[in-house]
Design an enzyme around this catalytic site. Structure first.
Site, PDB file in Angstrom:
ATOM      1  N   SER A  62       0.834  -1.214   0.000  1.00 48.34           N
ATOM      2  CA  SER A  62       0.000   0.000   0.000  1.00 48.34           C
ATOM      3  C   SER A  62       0.863   1.257   0.000  1.00 48.34           C
ATOM      4  CB  SER A  62      -0.893   0.024   1.245  1.00 48.34           C
ATOM      5  OG  SER A  62      -1.610  -1.177   1.344  1.00 48.34           O
TER       6      SER A  62
HETATM    7  N1  SAM Z   1      -0.259  -5.162   4.171  1.00 47.79           N
HETATM    8  C1  SAM Z   1       0.491  -5.433   2.974  1.00 47.79           C
HETATM    9  C2  SAM Z   1       1.837  -4.759   2.990  1.00 47.79           C
HETATM   10  O1  SAM Z   1       2.156  -4.042   3.954  1.00 47.79           O
HETATM   11  O2  SAM Z   1       2.598  -4.971   2.031  1.00 47.79           O
HETATM   12  C3  SAM Z   1      -0.282  -5.106   1.735  1.00 47.79           C
HETATM   13  C4  SAM Z   1      -1.391  -6.061   1.536  1.00 47.79           C
HETATM   14  S1  SAM Z   1      -1.841  -6.385  -0.137  1.00 47.79           S
HETATM   15  C5  SAM Z   1      -2.647  -4.902  -0.560  1.00 47.79           C
HETATM   16  C6  SAM Z   1      -3.146  -7.564   0.157  1.00 47.79           C
HETATM   17  C7  SAM Z   1      -2.645  -8.941   0.531  1.00 47.79           C
HETATM   18  O3  SAM Z   1      -3.751  -9.692   1.035  1.00 47.79           O
HETATM   19  C8  SAM Z   1      -2.110  -9.737  -0.657  1.00 47.79           C
HETATM   20  O4  SAM Z   1      -0.817 -10.177  -0.396  1.00 47.79           O
HETATM   21  C9  SAM Z   1      -3.088 -10.913  -0.771  1.00 47.79           C
HETATM   22  O5  SAM Z   1      -2.486 -12.118  -1.227  1.00 47.79           O
HETATM   23  C10 SAM Z   1      -3.594 -11.035   0.648  1.00 47.79           C
HETATM   24  N2  SAM Z   1      -4.874 -11.720   0.838  1.00 47.79           N
HETATM   25  C11 SAM Z   1      -5.983 -11.658   0.068  1.00 47.79           C
HETATM   26  N3  SAM Z   1      -6.956 -12.430   0.595  1.00 47.79           N
HETATM   27  C12 SAM Z   1      -6.445 -12.975   1.733  1.00 47.79           C
HETATM   28  C13 SAM Z   1      -6.950 -13.859   2.734  1.00 47.79           C
HETATM   29  N4  SAM Z   1      -8.187 -14.355   2.690  1.00 47.79           N
HETATM   30  N5  SAM Z   1      -6.139 -14.199   3.757  1.00 47.79           N
HETATM   31  C14 SAM Z   1      -4.861 -13.733   3.830  1.00 47.79           C
HETATM   32  N6  SAM Z   1      -4.334 -12.910   2.915  1.00 47.79           N
HETATM   33  C15 SAM Z   1      -5.110 -12.526   1.885  1.00 47.79           C
END
Ligand code: SAM
Length: 219
Positions: A62
């Site tokens: 993000s």
């Molecule tokens: N917080 C992160 C960072 O600091 O880099 C950014 C998060 S990124 C926008 C969203 C993440 O959520 C992705 O890596 C994706 O694979 C993960 N994701 C999506 N659905 C998920 C789930 N049900 N459980 C765990 N992770 C999930």
């Protein structure tokens, strides 16, 4: 050669001026975590621009302003137990890990094992022993460690997943982007002393989808 420390200080100064950073704890955490280490080598030079960036497997880290805003809304304190859903690069978990300190703990769940492993290595290299990366479907929460003082979801949900609401402690706070797959609003969900739920709304955001049992279907 870029002076990342100086760029980091400028970024935090800009985030303070624009009102994204309000508290000393968030300011200090942003100053102490090198965002460049959470990016692929070819994108490191962009680490201190206020932009989301690709981290592989179609996922993103993000923008710093969104990390700052969500961390302020979460109102994290030293010693708290925090759950993050959506580890991605591990950067947001590192920021929260700095704030809760060694007396607190952060569990962060990532569904994609490759990203989880890379995040685990980065967090270890930074000596953040109070952050645990878990591979799984974060929409189901982490019942074995519940209840949590704070829950932060960093992927876009169609609705706040019920297990996460249940795993939030009384007087706890959850911050989560809720909306369509393309466009969301940050919701702040508070659980009162008797378990009553109140919801307030903050800025519009764009996150990748939360894919799982209580999120969006795959594809
Ligand atoms: N917080 C992160 C960072 O600091 O880099 C950014 C998060 S990124 C926008 C969203 C993440 O959520 C992705 O890596 C994706 O694979 C993960 N994701 C999506 N659905 C998920 C789930 N049900 N459980 C765990 N992770 C999930």
């Amino acid at each position: 050669m870029l002076n990342y420390e100086e760029l980091r200080r400028f970024m935090v100064m800009r985030l303070k001026e624009s009102g994204y950073v309000k508290s000393k704890s968030v300011e200090e955490a942003l100053l102490s975590v090198p965002r460049e280490l959470f990016l692929p080598d070819n994108l490191r030079h962009l680490a201190y621009e206020d932009k989301p960036l690709p981290i592989g497997e179609g996922q993103t880290i993000s923008a710093p302003s969104v990390v700052a805003r969500m961390t302020e809304l979460l109102d994290v304190r030293e010693g708290q137990k925090v759950l993050e859903v959506g580890t991605g690069s591990g950067y947001q978990a590192a920021i929260v890990g700095k704030i809760v300190g060694p007396k607190g703990h952060v569990w962060t769940i990532e569904r994609l094992p490759g990203l989880a492993e890379a995040a685990r290595r980065r967090l270890e290299a930074l000596g953040l022993a109070n952050v645990t990366v878990v591979v799984g479907d974060g929409t189901e929460g982490l019942a074995s460690e519940a209840p949590f003082d704070r829950i932060i979801v960093t992927a876009a949900a169609p609705e706040p997943p019920q297990p996460l609401i249940e795993q939030l402690r009384e007087k706890g706070v959850m911050v989560i982007p809720v909306g369509s797959r393309d466009f969301q609003r940050l919701e702040i969900i508070r659980k009162g002393e008797r378990g009553e739920i109140t919801v307030t709304y903050d800025i519009d955001v764009i996150f990748v989808p939360l894919v799982g049992k209580y999120g969006w279907p795959e594809g």
